[in-house]
Design an enzyme around this catalytic site. Structure first.
Site, mmCIF file in Angstrom:
data_model
loop_
_atom_site.group_PDB
_atom_site.id
_atom_site.type_symbol
_atom_site.label_atom_id
_atom_site.label_comp_id
_atom_site.label_asym_id
_atom_site.label_seq_id
_atom_site.Cartn_x
_atom_site.Cartn_y
_atom_site.Cartn_z
ATOM 1 N N LYS A 1 0.834 -1.207 0.000
ATOM 2 C CA LYS A 1 0.000 0.000 0.000
ATOM 3 C C LYS A 1 0.866 1.254 0.000
ATOM 4 O O LYS A 1 1.877 1.324 0.706
ATOM 5 C CB LYS A 1 -0.913 0.007 1.226
ATOM 6 C CG LYS A 1 -2.053 -0.974 1.096
ATOM 7 C CD LYS A 1 -3.211 -0.662 1.975
ATOM 8 C CE LYS A 1 -3.036 -1.031 3.406
ATOM 9 N NZ LYS A 1 -4.335 -1.205 4.091
ATOM 10 N N LEU B 1 17.876 1.992 13.499
ATOM 11 C CA LEU B 1 17.120 2.203 14.751
ATOM 12 C C LEU B 1 17.998 2.853 15.819
ATOM 13 O O LEU B 1 17.495 3.443 16.773
ATOM 14 C CB LEU B 1 16.574 0.873 15.273
ATOM 15 C CG LEU B 1 15.573 0.159 14.359
ATOM 16 C CD1 LEU B 1 15.082 -1.132 15.008
ATOM 17 C CD2 LEU B 1 14.396 1.065 14.007
HETATM 18 N N1 LIG Z 1 1.922 1.551 3.541
HETATM 19 C C1 LIG Z 1 1.595 0.844 4.603
HETATM 20 O O1 LIG Z 1 1.151 -0.314 4.529
HETATM 21 C C2 LIG Z 1 1.781 1.464 5.962
HETATM 22 C C3 LIG Z 1 1.744 0.650 7.091
HETATM 23 C C4 LIG Z 1 1.913 1.258 8.349
HETATM 24 C C5 LIG Z 1 2.100 2.619 8.444
HETATM 25 N N2 LIG Z 1 2.127 3.354 7.302
HETATM 26 C C6 LIG Z 1 2.309 4.801 7.366
HETATM 27 O O2 LIG Z 1 3.570 5.096 7.985
HETATM 28 C C7 LIG Z 1 3.511 6.425 8.521
HETATM 29 C C8 LIG Z 1 4.272 6.467 9.829
HETATM 30 O O3 LIG Z 1 5.602 6.063 9.543
HETATM 31 P P1 LIG Z 1 6.817 6.610 10.449
HETATM 32 O O4 LIG Z 1 6.418 6.563 11.869
HETATM 33 O O5 LIG Z 1 8.007 5.880 10.025
HETATM 34 O O6 LIG Z 1 6.838 8.159 10.044
HETATM 35 P P2 LIG Z 1 7.936 9.109 9.402
HETATM 36 O O7 LIG Z 1 8.330 8.644 8.059
HETATM 37 O O8 LIG Z 1 7.368 10.476 9.544
HETATM 38 O O9 LIG Z 1 9.254 8.997 10.353
HETATM 39 C C9 LIG Z 1 9.131 9.359 11.710
HETATM 40 C C10 LIG Z 1 10.205 10.377 12.131
HETATM 41 O O10 LIG Z 1 11.466 9.700 12.262
HETATM 42 C C11 LIG Z 1 12.486 10.388 11.547
HETATM 43 N N3 LIG Z 1 13.427 9.357 11.164
HETATM 44 C C12 LIG Z 1 13.262 8.415 10.211
HETATM 45 N N4 LIG Z 1 14.274 7.514 10.267
HETATM 46 C C13 LIG Z 1 15.100 7.913 11.285
HETATM 47 C C14 LIG Z 1 16.288 7.396 11.842
HETATM 48 N N5 LIG Z 1 16.830 6.258 11.422
HETATM 49 N N6 LIG Z 1 16.855 8.058 12.882
HETATM 50 C C15 LIG Z 1 16.296 9.207 13.338
HETATM 51 N N7 LIG Z 1 15.156 9.741 12.868
HETATM 52 C C16 LIG Z 1 14.564 9.085 11.846
HETATM 53 C C17 LIG Z 1 11.755 11.072 10.428
HETATM 54 O O11 LIG Z 1 12.472 12.198 9.964
HETATM 55 C C18 LIG Z 1 10.457 11.483 11.118
HETATM 56 O O12 LIG Z 1 10.673 12.690 11.833
HETATM 57 C C19 LIG Z 1 2.035 6.780 8.632
HETATM 58 O O13 LIG Z 1 1.711 7.782 7.722
HETATM 59 C C20 LIG Z 1 1.319 5.484 8.274
HETATM 60 O O14 LIG Z 1 0.105 5.725 7.591
HETATM 61 C C21 LIG Z 1 1.968 2.820 6.070
HETATM 62 O O1 LIG Z 2 -1.410 1.624 8.727
HETATM 63 C C1 LIG Z 2 -1.406 0.662 7.987
HETATM 64 C C2 LIG Z 2 -1.530 0.815 6.511
HETATM 65 O O2 LIG Z 2 -1.604 2.165 6.147
HETATM 66 C C3 LIG Z 2 -1.268 -0.722 8.558
HETATM 67 O O3 LIG Z 2 -0.589 -0.617 9.810
HETATM 68 C C4 LIG Z 2 -2.598 -1.344 8.870
HETATM 69 O O4 LIG Z 2 -2.365 -2.607 9.429
HETATM 70 C C5 LIG Z 2 -3.535 -1.650 7.768
HETATM 71 O O5 LIG Z 2 -2.990 -1.681 6.550
HETATM 72 C C6 LIG Z 2 -4.862 -0.948 7.905
HETATM 73 O O6 LIG Z 2 -5.708 -1.506 6.970
HETATM 74 C C7 LIG Z 2 -4.835 0.539 7.686
HETATM 75 O O7 LIG Z 2 -4.667 0.723 6.329
HETATM 76 P P1 LIG Z 2 -5.350 1.957 5.511
HETATM 77 O O8 LIG Z 2 -6.232 2.716 6.460
HETATM 78 O O9 LIG Z 2 -4.169 2.745 5.067
HETATM 79 O O10 LIG Z 2 -6.103 1.321 4.418
#
Ligand SMILES: NC(=O)c1ccc[n+]([C@@H]2O[C@H](COP(=O)([O-])OP(=O)(O)OC[C@H]3O[C@@H](n4cnc5c(N)ncnc54)[C@H](O)[C@@H]3O)[C@@H](O)[C@H]2O)c1
Ligand SMILES: O=C(CO)[C@@H](O)[C@H](O)[C@H](O)[C@H](O)COP(=O)(O)O
Ligand SMILES: [Co+2]
Length: 415
Positions: A187, A215
């Site tokens: 996604k 990390l």
């Molecule tokens: N596509 C999917 O299936 C899926 C699944 C789960 C979550 N998501 C999405 O992921 C997003 C959240 O991801 P996130 O929490 O990684 O957010 P993000 O990409 O904003 O990163 C979080 C923060 O960490 C910083 N950062 C990144 N890597 C770093 C490192 N190694 N060291 C220090 N700082 C670092 C970034 O600059 C940012 O400030 C949400 O928008 C969520 O919808 C998508």
């Molecule tokens: O946040 C996400 C995907 O964006 C995942 O952590 C989560 O398990 C699932 O994909 C959920 O279905 C949420 O996805 P969506 O709202 O982005 O469709």
């Protein structure tokens, strides 16, 4: 009479793809029609297979680590790569990334973008697309490399899925959410008009390289944030994962998943395995009863309304706390299990309550999620710890009761 194309016959006989007026069902590549009959409709059916690799690859930018450049075709001359890198990651690792690319004689350009949920929007995505234009990327043989967290990777995937209708990309997640969730599925997406992930696509990266060394610089709050998505998997399908939390939650956060080493490795592997077990058979979400939707019924609205106060995983945690109480009140788990779950959330420094959890906001959140799930709640609820069921009959009154019970339990945690 359907115009008959002699060349098409030749192409077909040479095994080239073509749509033919055919006379024999065995030849009917698209279930079309018999020759001579009047043409009134076409039924086209085709399947596209998707395969992608996810591999652990520590220290991906070490000079002697060639994994990232495995897809370079030697015949193609000096390799060219466009990288899209998160601004904080560039600040911390940019010199190393550039030294790596120069050492391996890669013609490259680095597009640095801000991430964070407020940047997850069309304007940032269009900046990535401008960078693709400016770099002059070749359509298939120069995969884009995304280096960042879930926000960056969701935007890179969305941009690449749109660019020339499909430009290959490689993901290098640098946050815990990226490692265990955002870089595991297909996604992509951005927020739009205040709605979470409202615009997006299902577009697989060619490869995902999981480098846990990133990390080491991740702020503790973002470690907790990523562990919320792992706790989701534990609660709906993996009791052993929950045991790891019960034993080591606090240490996972304070050591940024370094210690205890064996438990941290087992947790990461089980989280990815658990996610893929759910994603692979239903990659395009044809079935909308998805246990990995757990924690994502109310959280999209909470996250967007609280922006930027609640991180994604934190909103998921509040959602899971609320639905844990909901499950308890339905007799799906007992008070002891509810106390255990909320205690793990506290040990992970995750919020279990937010002032936005009002009957009005929760009701609105549920109604939007019902639309997202095609007219039904399809709300995952835990049964005990480690399995789940789906319900479609949660009422506003029941929600208000659960929110009141949770608020009274004062599980709010100050970070
Ligand atoms: N596509 C999917 O299936 C899926 C699944 C789960 C979550 N998501 C999405 O992921 C997003 C959240 O991801 P996130 O929490 O990684 O957010 P993000 O990409 O904003 O990163 C979080 C923060 O960490 C910083 N950062 C990144 N890597 C770093 C490192 N190694 N060291 C220090 N700082 C670092 C970034 O600059 C940012 O400030 C949400 O928008 C969520 O919808 C998508
Ligand atoms: O946040 C996400 C995907 O964006 C995942 O952590 C989560 O398990 C699932 O994909 C959920 O279905 C949420 O996805 P969506 O709202 O982005 O469709
Ligand atoms: Co999520």
């Amino acid at each position: 009479m359907f115009p008959f194309d002699e060349q098409a016959i030749g192409r077909h006989q040479r095994g080239e793809q073509s749509v033919l007026p055919t006379t024999h069902p065995s030849e009917q590549s698209a279930g079309l029609f018999a020759l001579g009959a009047p043409v009134t409709h076409w039924a086209v059916k085709a399947t596209q297979s998707v395969s992608y690799e996810i591999q652990l690859c520590d220290d991906v930018f070490a000079l002697d680590n060639l994994t990232l450049l495995e897809d370079v075709t030697p015949a193609g001359g000096r390799p060219r790569r466009l990288l899209v890198v998160d601004a904080n990651v560039d600040r911390l690792y940019g010199a190393r990334i550039r030294a790596y690319l120069e050492h391996h004689d890669v013609i490259h350009r680095i597009c640095v973008i801000d991430s964070g949920e407020t940047a997850k929007a069309m304007d940032t995505t269009l900046r990535i697309i401008d960078a693709l234009d400016d770099f002059g990327i070749d359509r298939r043989r120069e995969p884009v490399i995304g280096v960042g967290g879930g926000v960056l990777l969701d935007m890179v995937g969305f941009a690449c899925g749109m660019y020339r209708r499909a430009t290959p990309y490689v993901r290098v997640p640098t946050t815990l959410i990226g490692l265990v969730d955002a870089a595991v599925g297909i996604k992509t997406g951005i927020n739009n008009n205040g709605h979470k992930n409202r615009l997006g696509s299902y577009f697989a990266a060619d490869r995902t390289l999981l480098d846990r060394t990133f990390l080491g610089t991740l702020p503790h709050r973002h470690v907790s944030n990523g562990l919320a998505e792992v706790l989701k998997i534990a609660l709906i399908k993996d009791g052993r994962l929950f045991e790891l939390f019960a034993q080591h939650a606090g240490q996972f956060v304070t050591t940024r998943m370094q210690h205890p080493a064996d438990a941290a490795t087992e947790l990461l592997e089980r989280a990815i395995q658990g996610m893929l077990e759910e994603l692979q058979p239903n990659l395009w979400e044809k079935v909308l009863e998805r246990v990995v939707d757990y924690g994502h019924t109310f959280s999209p609205t909470l996250e967007m309304h609280a922006l930027p106060e609640l991180l994604h995983g934190e909103a998921v945690s509040v959602d899971m706390a609320l639905t844990t109480v909901l499950a308890e009140r339905r007799g799906l788990l007992d008070a002891g299990q509810r106390r255990e779950i909320l205690a793990v959330m506290a040990a992970l420094r995750l919020p279990t309550w937010h002032p936005l959890c009002t009957p009005d906001t929760l009701g609105r959140a549920l109604r939007d999620t019902v639309r997202h799930r095609d007219g039904q709640q399809r709300l995952p609820l835990p049964i005990g710890i480690g399995s789940a069921t789906f319900v479609n009959d949660v009422t506003d009154a029941e929600l208000a009761e659960a929110a009141r019970a949770l608020a009274e339990a004062r599980f709010e945690v100050t970070r």
